[in-house]
Design a protein around this motif. Structure first.
Motif, PDB file in Angstrom:
ATOM      1  N   ALA A 178       0.846  -1.210   0.000  1.00 34.05           N
ATOM      2  CA  ALA A 178       0.000   0.000   0.000  1.00 34.05           C
ATOM      3  C   ALA A 178       0.874   1.249   0.000  1.00 34.05           C
ATOM      4  O   ALA A 178       0.448   2.319  -0.421  1.00 34.05           O
ATOM      5  CB  ALA A 178      -0.905  -0.011   1.233  1.00 34.05           C
ATOM      6  N   ALA A 179       2.124   1.102   0.488  1.00 30.87           N
ATOM      7  CA  ALA A 179       3.053   2.253   0.483  1.00 30.87           C
ATOM      8  C   ALA A 179       3.658   2.408  -0.905  1.00 30.87           C
ATOM      9  O   ALA A 179       3.716   3.506  -1.444  1.00 30.87           O
ATOM     10  CB  ALA A 179       4.149   2.032   1.522  1.00 30.87           C
ATOM     11  N   THR A 191      -0.646  10.824  -6.936  1.00 30.50           N
ATOM     12  CA  THR A 191      -1.968  11.133  -6.382  1.00 30.50           C
ATOM     13  C   THR A 191      -1.972  12.500  -5.712  1.00 30.50           C
ATOM     14  O   THR A 191      -2.860  13.328  -5.939  1.00 30.50           O
ATOM     15  CB  THR A 191      -2.353  10.054  -5.351  1.00 30.50           C
ATOM     16  N   THR A 192      -0.951  12.737  -4.893  1.00 29.74           N
ATOM     17  CA  THR A 192      -0.908  13.985  -4.116  1.00 29.74           C
ATOM     18  C   THR A 192      -0.905  15.200  -5.039  1.00 29.74           C
ATOM     19  O   THR A 192      -1.667  16.145  -4.839  1.00 29.74           O
ATOM     20  CB  THR A 192       0.333  13.997  -3.201  1.00 29.74           C
ATOM     21  N   HIS A 194      -6.843  10.119   3.366  1.00 29.09           N
ATOM     22  CA  HIS A 194      -5.392  10.278   3.485  1.00 29.09           C
ATOM     23  C   HIS A 194      -5.094  11.785   3.562  1.00 29.09           C
ATOM     24  O   HIS A 194      -5.852  12.599   3.021  1.00 29.09           O
ATOM     25  CB  HIS A 194      -4.769   9.657   2.219  1.00 29.09           C
ATOM     26  N   ASN A 216      -6.409   3.275   2.861  1.00 28.55           N
ATOM     27  CA  ASN A 216      -5.055   2.709   2.982  1.00 28.55           C
ATOM     28  C   ASN A 216      -4.749   2.210   4.387  1.00 28.55           C
ATOM     29  O   ASN A 216      -3.734   1.567   4.606  1.00 28.55           O
ATOM     30  CB  ASN A 216      -4.010   3.768   2.581  1.00 28.55           C
ATOM     31  N   ASP A 246     -10.210   9.282  -5.020  1.00 29.18           N
ATOM     32  CA  ASP A 246      -8.804   8.995  -4.749  1.00 29.18           C
ATOM     33  C   ASP A 246      -8.611   7.499  -4.970  1.00 29.18           C
ATOM     34  O   ASP A 246      -9.029   6.692  -4.141  1.00 29.18           O
ATOM     35  CB  ASP A 246      -8.487   9.394  -3.303  1.00 29.18           C
ATOM     36  N   ALA A 299      -5.747   5.859  -5.317  1.00 25.23           N
ATOM     37  CA  ALA A 299      -4.351   5.450  -5.060  1.00 25.23           C
ATOM     38  C   ALA A 299      -4.261   3.975  -4.686  1.00 25.23           C
ATOM     39  O   ALA A 299      -3.347   3.276  -5.094  1.00 25.23           O
ATOM     40  CB  ALA A 299      -3.741   6.310  -3.950  1.00 25.23           C
ATOM     41  N   GLN A 300      -5.212   3.476  -3.894  1.00 21.86           N
ATOM     42  CA  GLN A 300      -5.155   2.083  -3.434  1.00 21.86           C
ATOM     43  C   GLN A 300      -6.003   1.138  -4.277  1.00 21.86           C
ATOM     44  O   GLN A 300      -6.044  -0.063  -4.015  1.00 21.86           O
ATOM     45  CB  GLN A 300      -5.640   2.001  -1.966  1.00 21.86           C
ATOM     46  N   SER A 333      -1.421   6.930  -8.429  1.00 22.16           N
ATOM     47  CA  SER A 333       0.050   7.004  -8.539  1.00 22.16           C
ATOM     48  C   SER A 333       0.588   5.772  -9.249  1.00 22.16           C
ATOM     49  O   SER A 333       0.148   4.661  -8.976  1.00 22.16           O
ATOM     50  CB  SER A 333       0.665   7.044  -7.137  1.00 22.16           C
ATOM     51  N   HIS A 384       3.610   4.480  -8.837  1.00 22.62           N
ATOM     52  CA  HIS A 384       4.519   3.630  -8.047  1.00 22.62           C
ATOM     53  C   HIS A 384       3.772   2.604  -7.212  1.00 22.62           C
ATOM     54  O   HIS A 384       4.358   1.632  -6.753  1.00 22.62           O
ATOM     55  CB  HIS A 384       5.428   4.482  -7.159  1.00 22.62           C
ATOM     56  N   LYS A 385       2.464   2.763  -7.043  1.00 22.43           N
ATOM     57  CA  LYS A 385       1.700   1.779  -6.279  1.00 22.43           C
ATOM     58  C   LYS A 385       1.133   0.677  -7.152  1.00 22.43           C
ATOM     59  O   LYS A 385       0.515  -0.259  -6.658  1.00 22.43           O
ATOM     60  CB  LYS A 385       0.538   2.461  -5.537  1.00 22.43           C
ATOM     61  N   CYS A 399      -0.494   8.437   7.274  1.00 28.78           N
ATOM     62  CA  CYS A 399      -1.064   9.708   6.771  1.00 28.78           C
ATOM     63  C   CYS A 399      -2.576   9.746   6.980  1.00 28.78           C
ATOM     64  O   CYS A 399      -3.324  10.250   6.139  1.00 28.78           O
ATOM     65  CB  CYS A 399      -0.724   9.903   5.294  1.00 28.78           C
ATOM     66  N   ARG A 419       0.592  -2.419   9.766  1.00 29.78           N
ATOM     67  CA  ARG A 419      -0.212  -2.756   8.593  1.00 29.78           C
ATOM     68  C   ARG A 419       0.531  -3.710   7.682  1.00 29.78           C
ATOM     69  O   ARG A 419       1.705  -3.492   7.374  1.00 29.78           O
ATOM     70  CB  ARG A 419      -0.549  -1.474   7.815  1.00 29.78           C
TER      71      ARG A 419
HETATM   72  C1  LIG Z   1      -5.444   6.597  -0.198  1.00 30.98           C
HETATM   73  C2  LIG Z   1      -4.181   7.313  -0.541  1.00 30.98           C
HETATM   74  N1  LIG Z   1      -4.254   8.548  -1.105  1.00 30.98           N
HETATM   75  C3  LIG Z   1      -3.121   9.230  -1.435  1.00 30.98           C
HETATM   76  C4  LIG Z   1      -1.862   8.699  -1.210  1.00 30.98           C
HETATM   77  C5  LIG Z   1      -0.648   9.500  -1.629  1.00 30.98           C
HETATM   78  O1  LIG Z   1      -0.010   8.841  -2.707  1.00 30.98           O
HETATM   79  P1  LIG Z   1       1.385   9.478  -3.270  1.00 30.98           P
HETATM   80  O2  LIG Z   1       1.846   8.488  -4.311  1.00 30.98           O
HETATM   81  O3  LIG Z   1       2.317   9.535  -2.068  1.00 30.98           O
HETATM   82  O4  LIG Z   1       1.067  10.830  -3.818  1.00 30.98           O
HETATM   83  C6  LIG Z   1      -1.748   7.416  -0.633  1.00 30.98           C
HETATM   84  C7  LIG Z   1      -0.390   6.818  -0.339  1.00 30.98           C
HETATM   85  N2  LIG Z   1      -0.404   6.084   0.893  1.00 30.98           N
HETATM   86  C8  LIG Z   1       0.847   5.454   1.301  1.00 30.98           C
HETATM   87  C9  LIG Z   1       1.841   6.485   1.793  1.00 30.98           C
HETATM   88  S1  LIG Z   1       1.278   7.293   3.239  1.00 30.98           S
HETATM   89  C10 LIG Z   1       0.582   4.404   2.413  1.00 30.98           C
HETATM   90  O5  LIG Z   1       1.559   3.810   2.895  1.00 30.98           O
HETATM   91  O6  LIG Z   1      -0.617   4.205   2.718  1.00 30.98           O
HETATM   92  C11 LIG Z   1      -2.923   6.720  -0.305  1.00 30.98           C
HETATM   93  O7  LIG Z   1      -2.860   5.484   0.234  1.00 30.98           O
END
Ligand SMILES: Cc1ncc(COP(=O)(O)O)c(CN[C@@H](CS)C(=O)O)c1O
Length: 409
Positions: A31-32, A95-96, A124, A177, A202, A204-205, A225, A227-228, A366, A381
């Motif tokens: 998830a990171a 995502t950010t 997040h 997340n 969002d 991201a996950q 993102s 990278h995820k 976060c 986690r």
């Molecule tokens: C739901 C959600 N929304 C936004 C972000 C940010 O993604 P970025 O790629 O960093 O911009 C994340 C990234 N959560 C990582 C880093 S805190 C986690 O370990 O959960 C996320 O899970």
């Protein structure tokens, strides 16, 4: 349905074949950030070995090849989320940045004093802080849909009183997340659309973990993102409906996003290039294409089923231990489990797990407001992806038992 040899897929990820502190690496921090298959790694090195040049402005062969690959990736992202046109695909750093772009551009034009921005308690920080900054600037107000305690579901009984015409934007996560909760995106977007409320998802996950169709979800914006989802860091995607993007002012100024520049006035391209100032992350965009091809060769519905099986198995195994506090839904969760071992700090769990080769995440993820709501400072986690195996969950549970014994918990 094709049978997938999950163990064979692991061989595509060179990084997984290593020892950590004398133990086989068990990477459960997806998830990171996810790991990268050979196809993505080779794409990056091939680009720099053969095709590297700046895009869009060059006329020579290498620049043409780089530009063609760059824009082909944009088209690939469009099909990956079933966008109407590739012009709705904006490349960001992640995502950010995508959320900040929407807050700065769409927000500055559409949010004014007294307006409400609806969020949820499981958001997040990337989907809270940009809205706090915008609210401070404009005098808008933030309102939150509550989460129902440790099980971590949205309390939708409050939706009617919170989702009202004063709400101008409803921004919420597809998958939490920290909790692993899967929110009913299509239903929430439909409720919002009926009231003329703009929606931001969002993803991201969720983006690399389950099939995404922005047209059937019915949202107005969606961010994720690379990278995820097996892509490089530094590249992400903001999708927005074309008619909304074309009414948004530029985010960053510079090359690529202009049509003409005079000393005192410039004119701007339409989306997506309007929002892509300066030299982009060319190799990241091109390698993202390879990541999406890889994921769809495996099949996101297969990936999600595999994630869920591992996470549910992990949850059930943890539930059999004494003095364990579990978070998130009992059933239907996405591929992650947050937990606390009574009398053992999350950081100690993660540190001792690392000593045994198991990579977890410990902290507030976060999600500080959510932690406060749950009355905790952090959780440990475990988060899964399709290259993780049941045997790795068993190893994680074995290590967790050792940790409890070690701390006399
Ligand atoms: C739901 C959600 N929304 C936004 C972000 C940010 O993604 P970025 O790629 O960093 O911009 C994340 C990234 N959560 C990582 C880093 S805190 C986690 O370990 O959960 C996320 O899970």
């Amino acid at each position: 349905k094709k049978m997938i040899d999950w163990a064979k897929l692991r061989a595509d990820f060179p990084i997984l074949d290593q020892q950590v502190h004398g133990h086989p690496l068990v990477y459960l921090d997806n998830a990171a950030s996810s790991q990268k298959p050979r196809a993505v790694i080779d794409c990056l090195s091939n680009y720099y070995e053969k095709d590297n040049a700046n895009v869009h402005r060059g006329i020579h062969e290498l620049s043409n090849r780089a530009t063609a690959a760059f824009e082909a990736s944009r088209q690939r992202v469009a099909t990956f989320i079933n966008a109407k046109t590739q012009d709705e695909i904006i490349f960001t750093r992640g995502t950010t940045e995508g959320i900040n772009l929407i807050a700065a551009s769409w927000g500055s034009k559409n949010i004014k004093a007294g307006d409400k921005i609806l969020l949820t308690e499981m958001e997040h920080h990337s989907n809270i802080v940009p809205w706090q900054l915008l609210a401070e600037k404009t005098g808008a107000k933030l309102v939150y849909i509550p989460v129902t305690g440790d099980e971590g579901l949205l309390d939708l009984s409050k939706l009617d009183q919170l989702l009202t015409p004063e709400v101008k934007l409803f921004a919420f996560t597809h998958i939490s997340n920290t909790l692993g909760t899967l929110n009913p995106v299509a239903e929430l977007c439909e409720r919002a659309r009926k009231l003329g409320v703009t929606t931001l998802v969002d993803a991201a996950q969720s983006a690399g973990h389950l099939p995404l169709d922005v047209q059937s979800l019915g949202c107005d914006f969606l961010v994720f993102s690379g990278h995820k989802i097996c892509g490089p860091t530094g590249i992400g995607v903001l999708w927005g409906r074309q008619e909304i993007l074309d009414n948004m002012p530029p985010y960053h100024g510079g090359g690529e996003m202009i049509v003409t520049v005079d000393f005192f006035k410039s004119t701007f391209k339409k989306a997506p290039h309007r929002f892509e100032a300066g030299t982009p992350d060319i190799s990241g965009v091109i390698a993202l294409h390879a990541a999406l091809d890889y994921l769809d060769a495996v099949g996101r519905e297969n990936i999600f089923k595999h994630d869920q099986e591992l996470a549910t198995y992990c949850y059930d195994q943890l539930a059999q231990l004494k003095n364990v506090r579990l978070f998130g839904p009992k059933t239907g969760r996405a591929g992650l489990v947050s937990f606390l071992l009574e009398d053992v700090h999350a950081h100690d769990v993660v540190t001792v797990a690392d000593q045994r080769g198991v990579a977890l995440r410990g902290g507030h993820h976060c999600n500080q407001p959510l932690m406060k709501k749950l009355g905790i400072a952090s959780t440990a986690r475990a988060s899964f992806y399709f290259y993780n195996t049941r045997a790795e969950v068993d190893r994680f549970i074995e290590v967790t038992r050792e940790i409890q014994k070690f701390f006399g918990a």
